[in-house]
Design a protein around this motif. Structure first.
Motif, PDB file in Angstrom:
ATOM      1  N   LEU A   1      -6.281   3.117   5.366  1.00 13.84           N
ATOM      2  CA  LEU A   1      -4.878   3.529   5.543  1.00 13.84           C
ATOM      3  C   LEU A   1      -4.739   4.177   6.924  1.00 13.84           C
TER       4      LEU A   1
ATOM      5  N   GLY B   1       1.113   2.066   3.498  1.00 16.00           N
ATOM      6  CA  GLY B   1      -0.264   2.154   3.998  1.00 16.00           C
ATOM      7  C   GLY B   1      -0.501   3.261   5.006  1.00 16.00           C
TER       8      GLY B   1
ATOM      9  N   GLU C   1       0.859  -1.180   0.000  1.00 14.06           N
ATOM     10  CA  GLU C   1       0.000   0.000   0.000  1.00 14.06           C
ATOM     11  C   GLU C   1       0.902   1.238   0.000  1.00 14.06           C
TER      12      GLU C   1
END
Ligand SMILES: Nc1ncnc2c1ncn2[C@@H]1O[C@H](COP(=O)(O)OP(=O)(O)O)[C@@H](O)[C@H]1O
Length: 204
Positions: A34, A80, A8
């Motif tokens: 996130l 992320g 991510e």
């Protein structure tokens, strides 16, 4: 290819205090999962900030950037994260995938800062910061211009449209980085050509 190892992306959301960074970060984190990393909160939690030495402005906190990076580095390596801070060039470019510089009309910003009861000097410094585009210039100096995006956040509906746009960018990023960088390699072989459907592609 450190970038390709993250599943991510890391997104820095920056801008003058009051432009609406936290509002966007909270909504983005809620919608995408996130992790919202507010530097203000991290600095408090890890006790890595000190009061400004300016007697007129003791409420401003100065963050120890080296210690901040120590605290953040593992999270950033994993990806992320949405980093929420009114500075950006301290975050290593290899760990940053997108930089959103939030902008706001001066009159609106003035009213928001006034509502925070900022002292006149601090208010004026922040207004100057926005007028001089300090954060936008800092972002463009520190990162590849292709990953720096300016987003207006003045009206309530701007919050959703900005978050939608970033979400679309995340979806595209995940597609591009989904097969341990295979797609990134393909993109590089393609001469790194930008996809005009990319929601962050800046036309003109
Ligand atoms: N797009 C927007 N429309 C209307 N009000 C907003 C918008 N973005 C932020 N605000 C308001 O402006 C103030 C400052 O927002 P905040 O997200 O805390 O800014 P920052 O994190 O940049 O200091 C808050 O009261 C917030 O509710």
């Amino acid at each position: 290819m450190a970038q390709a190892l993250r599943k991510e992306p890391n997104i820095v959301v920056t801008g003058t205090p009051g432009v609406g960074k936290s509002t966007i970060c909270e909504e983005l984190s809620r919608k995408t999962g996130l992790k919202h990393l507010s530097v203000t909160e991290l600095a408090k939690k890890h006790n890595i900030s000190t009061s400004s030495e300016d007697p007129e402005d003791p409420s401003t906190r100065i963050v120890d950037e080296d210690r901040l990076l120590d605290v953040l580095e593992n999270d950033l390596e994993d990806g992320g994260t949405v980093i929420d801070w009114h500075a950006c060039d301290l975050f290593p470019p290899r760990l940053v995938d997108l930089v959103c510089v939030i902008r706001c009309d001066n009159k609106i910003l003035y009213d928001r800062l006034k509502a925070r009861s900022y002292a006149e000097k601090k208010l004026q410094e922040n207004m100057d910061c926005e007028i001089m585009e300090v954060l936008l210039l800092e972002a463009r100096d520190a990162y590849d211009s292709e990953i720096v995006v300016e987003l207006k956040s003045e009206k309530t509906e701007d919050i959703d449209s900005n978050v939608d746009r970033i979400e679309q960018w995340i979806t595209q990023w995940k597609k591009d980085h989904g097969k341990e960088g295979d797609d990134v390699k393909a993109q590089q072989q393609d001469g790194g050509k930008k996809d005009e459907d990319d929601p962050m592609f800046l036309h003109g």
